[in-house]
Each structure stands twice: as C-alpha cells, then as structure tokens.
Design a protein around this motif. Structure first.
Motif, PDB file in Angstrom:
ATOM      1  N   GLU A  51      14.497  79.198  43.095  1.00 19.86           N
ATOM      2  CA  GLU A  51      13.498  78.149  43.269  1.00 19.86           C
ATOM      3  C   GLU A  51      12.515  78.120  42.095  1.00 19.86           C
ATOM      4  N   ARG A  52      12.076  79.304  41.666  1.00 20.31           N
ATOM      5  CA  ARG A  52      11.116  79.373  40.559  1.00 20.31           C
ATOM      6  C   ARG A  52      11.753  78.930  39.240  1.00 20.31           C
ATOM      7  N   VAL A  53      12.995  79.357  38.996  1.00 15.46           N
ATOM      8  CA  VAL A  53      13.687  78.956  37.770  1.00 15.46           C
ATOM      9  C   VAL A  53      13.899  77.446  37.744  1.00 15.46           C
ATOM     10  N   ALA A  54      14.276  76.871  38.882  1.00 12.90           N
ATOM     11  CA  ALA A  54      14.482  75.425  38.943  1.00 12.90           C
ATOM     12  C   ALA A  54      13.180  74.677  38.684  1.00 12.90           C
ATOM     13  N   GLU A  55      12.081  75.193  39.208  1.00 12.03           N
ATOM     14  CA  GLU A  55      10.781  74.552  39.003  1.00 12.03           C
ATOM     15  C   GLU A  55      10.383  74.569  37.528  1.00 12.03           C
ATOM     16  N   VAL A  56      10.539  75.730  36.883  1.00 12.49           N
ATOM     17  CA  VAL A  56      10.191  75.850  35.467  1.00 12.49           C
ATOM     18  C   VAL A  56      11.128  75.008  34.609  1.00 12.49           C
ATOM     19  N   SER A  57      12.428  75.027  34.933  1.00 13.56           N
ATOM     20  CA  SER A  57      13.405  74.244  34.166  1.00 13.56           C
ATOM     21  C   SER A  57      13.095  72.751  34.250  1.00 13.56           C
ATOM     22  N   ALA A  58      12.695  72.300  35.446  1.00 15.97           N
ATOM     23  CA  ALA A  58      12.363  70.881  35.605  1.00 15.97           C
ATOM     24  C   ALA A  58      11.163  70.501  34.754  1.00 15.97           C
ATOM     25  N   ARG A  59      10.147  71.361  34.750  1.00 16.29           N
ATOM     26  CA  ARG A  59       8.946  71.051  33.967  1.00 16.29           C
ATOM     27  C   ARG A  59       9.238  71.082  32.471  1.00 16.29           C
ATOM     28  N   PHE A  60       9.965  72.122  32.027  1.00 13.51           N
ATOM     29  CA  PHE A  60      10.279  72.236  30.604  1.00 13.51           C
ATOM     30  C   PHE A  60      11.203  71.125  30.155  1.00 13.51           C
ATOM     31  N   SER A  61      12.147  70.741  31.001  1.00 18.16           N
ATOM     32  CA  SER A  61      13.063  69.662  30.642  1.00 18.16           C
ATOM     33  C   SER A  61      12.310  68.358  30.456  1.00 18.16           C
ATOM     34  N   SER A 109      17.054  65.708  32.611  1.00 16.89           N
ATOM     35  CA  SER A 109      15.744  65.669  33.259  1.00 16.89           C
ATOM     36  C   SER A 109      15.882  65.364  34.747  1.00 16.89           C
ATOM     37  N   ASP A 110      16.719  64.370  35.076  1.00 12.88           N
ATOM     38  CA  ASP A 110      16.926  64.025  36.488  1.00 12.88           C
ATOM     39  C   ASP A 110      17.569  65.173  37.250  1.00 12.88           C
ATOM     40  N   PHE A 111      18.534  65.852  36.591  1.00 15.34           N
ATOM     41  CA  PHE A 111      19.245  66.941  37.265  1.00 15.34           C
ATOM     42  C   PHE A 111      18.304  68.083  37.619  1.00 15.34           C
ATOM     43  N   TYR A 112      17.526  68.545  36.626  1.00 12.75           N
ATOM     44  CA  TYR A 112      16.634  69.669  36.899  1.00 12.75           C
ATOM     45  C   TYR A 112      15.506  69.270  37.850  1.00 12.75           C
ATOM     46  N   GLY A 113      15.096  68.000  37.802  1.00  9.75           N
ATOM     47  CA  GLY A 113      14.115  67.537  38.777  1.00  9.75           C
ATOM     48  C   GLY A 113      14.681  67.568  40.183  1.00  9.75           C
ATOM     49  N   SER A 114      15.953  67.150  40.331  1.00  6.86           N
ATOM     50  CA  SER A 114      16.604  67.202  41.644  1.00  6.86           C
ATOM     51  C   SER A 114      16.805  68.640  42.106  1.00  6.86           C
ATOM     52  N   MET A 115      17.157  69.531  41.152  1.00  4.86           N
ATOM     53  CA  MET A 115      17.354  70.932  41.516  1.00  4.86           C
ATOM     54  C   MET A 115      16.057  71.571  41.984  1.00  4.86           C
ATOM     55  N   ASP A 116      14.939  71.135  41.408  1.00  3.07           N
ATOM     56  CA  ASP A 116      13.642  71.662  41.847  1.00  3.07           C
ATOM     57  C   ASP A 116      13.422  71.374  43.325  1.00  3.07           C
ATOM     58  N   GLY A 117      13.811  70.154  43.750  1.00  2.54           N
ATOM     59  CA  GLY A 117      13.670  69.836  45.172  1.00  2.54           C
ATOM     60  C   GLY A 117      14.764  70.444  46.020  1.00  2.54           C
ATOM     61  N   ALA A 118      15.986  70.529  45.463  1.00  4.98           N
ATOM     62  CA  ALA A 118      17.115  71.037  46.249  1.00  4.98           C
ATOM     63  C   ALA A 118      16.958  72.503  46.600  1.00  4.98           C
ATOM     64  N   THR A 119      16.297  73.282  45.740  1.00  7.95           N
ATOM     65  CA  THR A 119      16.102  74.704  46.042  1.00  7.95           C
ATOM     66  C   THR A 119      15.211  74.907  47.263  1.00  7.95           C
ATOM     67  N   LYS A 120      14.367  73.909  47.549  1.00 12.54           N
ATOM     68  CA  LYS A 120      13.547  74.000  48.764  1.00 12.54           C
ATOM     69  C   LYS A 120      14.426  73.943  50.004  1.00 12.54           C
ATOM     70  N   ILE A 121      15.578  73.243  49.884  1.00 11.86           N
ATOM     71  CA  ILE A 121      16.512  73.182  51.005  1.00 11.86           C
ATOM     72  C   ILE A 121      17.103  74.561  51.268  1.00 11.86           C
ATOM     73  N   VAL A 122      17.477  75.274  50.187  1.00 12.24           N
ATOM     74  CA  VAL A 122      18.022  76.626  50.331  1.00 12.24           C
ATOM     75  C   VAL A 122      16.982  77.545  50.957  1.00 12.24           C
ATOM     76  N   LYS A 123      15.743  77.413  50.541  1.00 14.41           N
ATOM     77  CA  LYS A 123      14.669  78.227  51.104  1.00 14.41           C
ATOM     78  C   LYS A 123      14.505  77.949  52.594  1.00 14.41           C
ATOM     79  N   VAL A 137      20.999  76.913  37.510  1.00 14.40           N
ATOM     80  CA  VAL A 137      19.692  76.614  36.918  1.00 14.40           C
ATOM     81  C   VAL A 137      19.336  77.589  35.810  1.00 14.40           C
ATOM     82  N   THR A 138      20.089  78.695  35.691  1.00 13.46           N
ATOM     83  CA  THR A 138      19.820  79.644  34.601  1.00 13.46           C
ATOM     84  C   THR A 138      20.795  79.476  33.444  1.00 13.46           C
ATOM     85  N   ARG A 139      21.597  78.409  33.457  1.00 14.25           N
ATOM     86  CA  ARG A 139      22.578  78.192  32.400  1.00 14.25           C
ATOM     87  C   ARG A 139      22.053  77.226  31.350  1.00 14.25           C
TER      88      ARG A 139
END
Length: 726
Positions: A131-141, A177-191, A253-255
């Motif tokens: 979740e944290r990696v996806a959040e940072v990746s979305a912001r950096f992207s 950008s869209d992918f990492y933004g979606s992953m930021d939200g999708a990780t909340k589903i896993v949580k 999200v770490t690739r």
C-alpha cells in the motif's frame, strides 16, 4: 444457440461479476465450495507468476480491476463457507477440513496461533508495504509527468522521433500515471480484505461455538474442536490466495525501474555481486566459534556462498575479453545475417553499446571504458544540434503541454511565421532540462555553443520600465533578456497597477520565447547549411524547373548560393523569393563570366532586385525613417577605399572611426520610440563597405542604399552622420 454463446463469450467478465455477487446471497453446496476454493488458489498463483515474469507493469494494466474482482470473489467464497460452517455444524467441504486438520495437528492453540501469525504477516507486512509503495509510486509518477512529456516533445522537435512515436510515448506516460493512481486505490481493497478475514474468523469461532452449545447441546471441548478446525481451515483457504495476491501487488508496484522479468533482473543484478557473496560466506563460517552452533550446516552454507562468489568473480573477469572479441567480430564480419554492428548513444553521459548481429549477440559492455574502446562508438558524441535550449527544473511546466505549457506551440508558430517572412525553415530545437543550471535559468545554444542565457521567475510577471513612469512600482530589478530593457519582476496582483503606471507587462513564457526568437533571428545565417540550400533549390524546382535546370550547377554552385543567402540573412533580408534571387545571380554571372570575383557586388545586385521586399520590411504607412550620410563624409569615405587581397575596404583613421561609432549610437536612440528597425541610408557604392564597418558595433542596424528603396516610399531623414574634423 451460437448467437447466445457469442453474447455470453463477449460478456463473460460481466457474467462472472454477477455470479460472484450471487455467491453472497445463494448458499453454495460443500462440493461446489471446494471447487470454488481450488479455482481461487489457481487464479491467485497464476496472477503471482504473471507479475514476476512481465517486463513492464503496463503489460498487466488490468491488474487494479482484476484485484477488485478476485477480492470480491474471495469474499463471496468466504460468505458461502461461513454460512455452511454455521448451518452445517462446522462442515463446509473437504478442502477446509483438510487444511484445518493439517495445521492444527491435534493442538487447537498452536493451530490458532499459526493462523493468526499468517494473517497478521499478510496484513501488517506485505499488504501494508504494498500500500505504501503504491502510494509513493502514484505520487512520484504524477510528479514526473511534466519532465517525461517535455523529453518526448524535445525528441519530437529534434527530429529523433515522429508524431506517431511521440503519441505512443505520451500515451504510455499517461497510462503509467493512471495505472499507479489506480494501484494506490486498489491496495486499499487488499487491506480491507485482510481486515475482513480477521472479522470472519472471529464470527466463525464465536458464532459456531454459541450455535454448537445452545442449539446442538454439545459440550465446550467438542464445540471448540469442531469449529476451530473449520475456522482455521476456512481462514487458511482464504488467506493463502490473499497472501498470493498481496505478494503479486507488492511485486507489480515495486517493478518501477525493472528492465526485464524478475528472474532476469535477479540474475543480472543480484548474482553480479561476487564480493557480497564472498564476504557473506566468510562471515557465516566464523559462526562456528560460537559454542553449540551446528558446524556442518554453517560450513555448508558459508562455503557455498564463498565458492559462488569466487566463481562469479572469475566469470566477470573473463567478460571484457568476450565482449571485445564479439565487437571485433561484429565490426569485421558485420554482414553476417544481414546485420551490421551499430553504435548508439545512451544516457546523459553519452555512453552506448555496440549491437552485434542476431546470430552472435554478445553481452553488453560492463563499463563506459569498454564501450569507447571501439573508436566507431566515439563518433556518436560528435553530433551537434543546430539550436538547443536547456532550462532548470522550475521552467519545465512552461514546456509541458499536459500541464498547460505552451512553449512548444509558440515555437511552432514562430517557425511557421519566420518561414513565411524570411524564407528559411528553422531546424528542430532541442529542448531539455539540465541539472547544471539554476532552477530558474535557461541557456540557448547554437551549434553546441552557448550564445545567450536568461533567468525566468515563473510566478511573476516582467514589467518593462518606461523612460518616465508615472510612479515606481515595487519589484525585483532585472534586465529584459531579448532587448536589454531595464525591467522588474512583479507579482501577478501588481499587473494592473503596473500597466496604469505605464509599464509594459509580459508573462514569463513570452519573455523566454521572445529571447529565443530574437537569438534565432540574429543567428539565422549560421543555420543555413549546404543541405538546407539543396532543399530550398529542390523546392524551387517544383515551381520553376527550367530555371533550376539552367542555373544549377552549371552557373550557380550550391556553395555560391549558400554564401549569397548567408549574407542576405545576416543583414535581415528575406530569401523567400528564391526565384528572383536565382534569376539575378544567373544574369549577373552570364554578364561577368565565371568564376565570380566579387561576391559583395553579386549580393548588391540581388538586393536591388529585392527592393520591394526590403522596402516593405522597413517601411511604415508609406514612410521610411532613416539616418543619412553627409555628402562630405561620403566623399571622404570613397577616397579612403583601399584594395586588398579580398577586395576593397575602408581605411579610416581611428579618430574618424571613433566619431562615426559615437554618432551612430546617438542616432540609433532616436529609433527607440519608433516601431522601426534603425536604418542608415547610403549610396550603392558605399553600402556594403559601411555595413562591414559598423556591424561589429551595431549588428542590428540596417544599412540600405538608395537603389534598394522603392520609388513609391516617402523617405524621412531623422538624422545625419557627418565628418567631424579632429
């Protein structure tokens, strides 16, 4: 039947989603629950394998949506199995019972502890980290988008890519950008899935125990044994796929900086560290000195690491020889397989790699030194861009079209306008950010060398200071870079007040574009290469093929045409009427014969032929304001003409020259309030000589002869240059 089959096939995902939702409502028999659980595990394993083998996260761009579907499917199974556990006395299929018996091994407490460890590990370590990696990746992207878009536009302007490739790259940047933004939200589903698993476990254990004792009349030990097995089994069959999906989420999200699959990246980066293997192996071996440690196991592991490090070190030592041998073979036998060795630049440092033929592809060079051992690769560093513009980080938004930047569109407008007015197509301008510049600085280069520099404050406006402002306005003092006018950087809210005080207010982008266009105009004569002359002649051939056939190359060489066009552009004369220029040159050469002995005289003849064009450029409302030469001064200049190896030149005394420079400076100031370029009018004999005399002091002053001014223009003398006796 075929029609319905086709409809179902086309809408299979929709049907699947509806079926998953129905699982939340319709009871699922134990046999079907077993099949659903096994299918869930298989799909989860397949997703994990995909995330480990793809090269780019965008190859699996449907993952955020797939993550939602698999989580919903898992929750549907969980609801069905919970219903069966509570309604069937702890029985919900063979898979759950088998998992429960295998983990518990007859000990309820140990089984529950192991299950809770797995759940908490998945929830607090893998899911939380992903979740944290996806959040940072979305912001950096998102933050990196302007720089990436600017790099694409820069390559497009430089001609390195075409419109199709640029559109493809822009689409990829947007998709990232869209992918990492979606992953930021999708990780909340896993949580949320992890939290729901803990809640379901508590419901199964507590609710099942209450049902067993109250409704079934069983004793506490029997109830706990029955429902604990079912609870742990149900939790595990849900947590194992959840753990696989969470791991896959973390993988994808770490690739961000991966260049190959996970296996390729580990082999390339992890296994190419022999020192790390050797040192780790030796340290492990030292553990044998601790009393009670297993000596055999330590020596096996430590010795294995040390041996692996030694082997990899030897392999790396041999690689340069293999690379050099392959490069030599590719260079000497490049025709093998129809492919030749090719050197390409890569990265900001200009390093590159030699690509061998398909049948004998060698490993990439391990260092920049190895690459440049091939002298052919050094030639890639010699390319010089006609025009470049480097700027600091803060100026990137001015060029980034995705964030509203209009620098590129303004350059395109200028290129079209300049081509229409001057007849020269400005080559592609390479735009790029530079870490060596200040955040607000930019540099303009012509043929690789800096010719101008400026500084822009993007959050301010530039107010050009008038000679007598009504009032002074607060701001940061500066000099306007294009024309050298004293100015101030002011805040946007001060704009209206500055305009009321008589200031001319310009936005930051216009300041930079004006500077760039003025620099290009001043150096346009340097940009007309032999290749560009050939293109212009080929373009003329479309409308005047007979003229081109007669003139080139029998009368006019491309070298001579380049010299004439360069001299015209240097003095700001349009070369758009290339047909007239060619005809005049051909007539002059036929009259005087080859070779051309006086290029200055040839240019003067061309300028006379272009009198309407020259007049239009410096005429306003039928009037042309000029500075003239006094008759006595002109006679003195004619008498001072001396002949040298390259023709005639003015041999004025230092006192007269100094006096002329001072007078020109005084007269040029009179054009400050006029919308006309400073013009000095001379006789045809003295025009070229006088221009060469003052161009080093005032390159923007135009020198015209009377023969170059159309007869329908009213000449207005606003000053005169005189011969001052010392």
């Amino acid at each position: 039947m075929k029609k319905w089959t086709k409809i179902i096939a086309e809408n299979s995902i929709v049907v699947m989603a509806l079926v998953i939702i129905l699982l939340l409502i319709i009871p699922l028999p134990p046999a079907l629950a077993d099949a659903a659980i096994i299918l869930n595990m298989a799909v989860s394993m397949m997703i994990l394998v995909i995330t480990m083998t793809i090269h780019d996260p965008l190859e699996f761009s449907i993952y955020p949506s797939l993550l939602l579907i698999t989580t919903l499917y898992r929750l549907g199974i969980n609801v069905s199995t919970t219903r069966n556990i509570l309604s069937r006395g702890g029985s919900s299929g063979q898979v759950i019972a088998s998992f429960g018996d295998f983990v518990l091994q007859g000990n309820v407490v140990v089984g529950l502890v192991i299950y809770l460890v797995i759940v908490l590990m998945n929830f607090t370590v893998i899911t939380k980290g992903a979740e944290r990696v996806a959040e940072v990746s979305a912001r950096f992207s998102l933050d990196a988008m302007p720089g990436k878009q600017m790099a694409i536009d820069s390559d497009l302007n430089a001609g390195l890519i075409d419109e199709r490739e640029a559109a493809k790259r822009r689409s990829k940047v947007q998709r990232e950008s869209d992918f990492y933004g979606s992953m930021d939200g999708a990780t909340k589903i896993v949580k949320g899935d992890g939290i729901m698993s803990l809640i379901t476990t508590a419901i199964n254990l507590i609710g099942g125990s209450i049902i067993g004792m109250v409704q079934g009349g069983q004793d506490i030990s029997t109830v706990l044994n029955t429902y604990t097995i079912a609870t742990v089994g149900d939790g595990l069959v849900g947590q194992i796929p959840s753990l696989l999906i969470s791991t896959a989420t973390g993988m994808i999200v770490t690739r961000a900086v991966a260049e190959g699959s996970l296996n390729e990246d580990i082999s390339k980066e992890f296994l190419d560290q022999p020192k790390a293997f050797t040192i780790a192996g030796l340290i492990i071996c030292t553990l044998v000195v601790i009393p009670g440690m297993p000596v055999i196991q330590i020596l096996i592991v430590g010795g294995g690491f040390a041996a692996a490090g030694w082997y990899m070190a030897k392999r790396i030592e041999r690689e340069p020889e293999v690379v050099r041998a392959a490069a030599y073979a590719a260079a000497t036998q490049g025709a093998i397989g129809g492919a030749e060795a090719d050197a390409g630049a890569a990265g900001g440092a200009g390093t590159g790699q030699a690509e061998a033929p398909q049948e004998a592809r060698a490993p990439e060079p391990v260092s920049e030194t190895d690459f440049f051992k091939d002298i052919n690769n050094v030639y890639g560093l010699l390319q010089v861009e006609p025009v470049e513009m480097d700027f600091g980080y803060s100026l990137i938004p001015l060029a980034d079209e995705s964030s509203g930047g209009r620098l590129i569109s303004r350059i395109i407008i200028f290129r079209r306008k300049y081509a229409q007015e001057m007849g020269l197509v400005i080559p592609s301008i390479r735009l790029r950010d530079s870490a060596t510049l200040g955040t607000n600085e930019y540099v303009i280069k012509v043929k690789g060398e800096e010719v101008a520099r400026g500084e822009i404050l993007t959050d301010y406006f530039l107010a050009l200071q008038p000679e007598n402002p009504d009032k002074e306005i607060d701001g940061i003092d500066t000099i306007e870079p294009a024309y050298g006018i004293p100015s101030k950087w002011i805040r946007p809210e001060q704009r209206e007040r500055a305009e009321l005080y008589g200031y001319t207010v310009i936005d930051p982008l216009s300041v930079m574009v004006s500077h760039l266009t003025e620099v290009i105009k001043q150096h346009a004569f340097e940009l007309i290469s032999r290749q560009e002359v050939f293109r212009l002649v080929e373009n003329l051939k479309k409308t005047a093929p007979e003229l081109v056939e007669e003139a080139f190359p029998s009368l006019i060489s491309y070298n001579l045409m380049q010299k004439v066009l360069t001299m015209l552009l240097k003095e700001g004369v349009s070369i758009k009427d290339l047909e007239t220029i060619t005809e005049t040159m051909a007539d002059y050469i036929m009259d005087t014969g080859l070779p051309v002995k006086d290029i200055d005289q040839l240019v003067e003849q061309v300028r006379v032929s272009l009198k309407r064009t020259i007049t239009r450029m410096y005429c306003e409302d039928g009037n042309m304001r000029v500075v003239t030469l006094d008759a006595e001064l002109e006679r003195s200049m004619v008498s001072s003409l001396s002949k040298g190896e390259n023709g005639y030149y003015l041999a004025l005394s230092p006192d007269v020259l100094q006096s002329l420079v001072r007078q020109v400076s005084e007269q040029v100031r009179k054009f400050t309030d006029l919308s006309q370029t400073p013009v000095i009018l001379t006789s045809e004999v003295m025009r070229a000589h006088f221009y060469h005399l003052i161009e080093q002091f005032y390159p923007n002053v135009r020198v015209l002869s009377f023969n170059e001014v159309a007869s329908n223009v009213q000449i207005q003398a606003i000053g005169s240059l005189k011969l001052e006796q010392g």
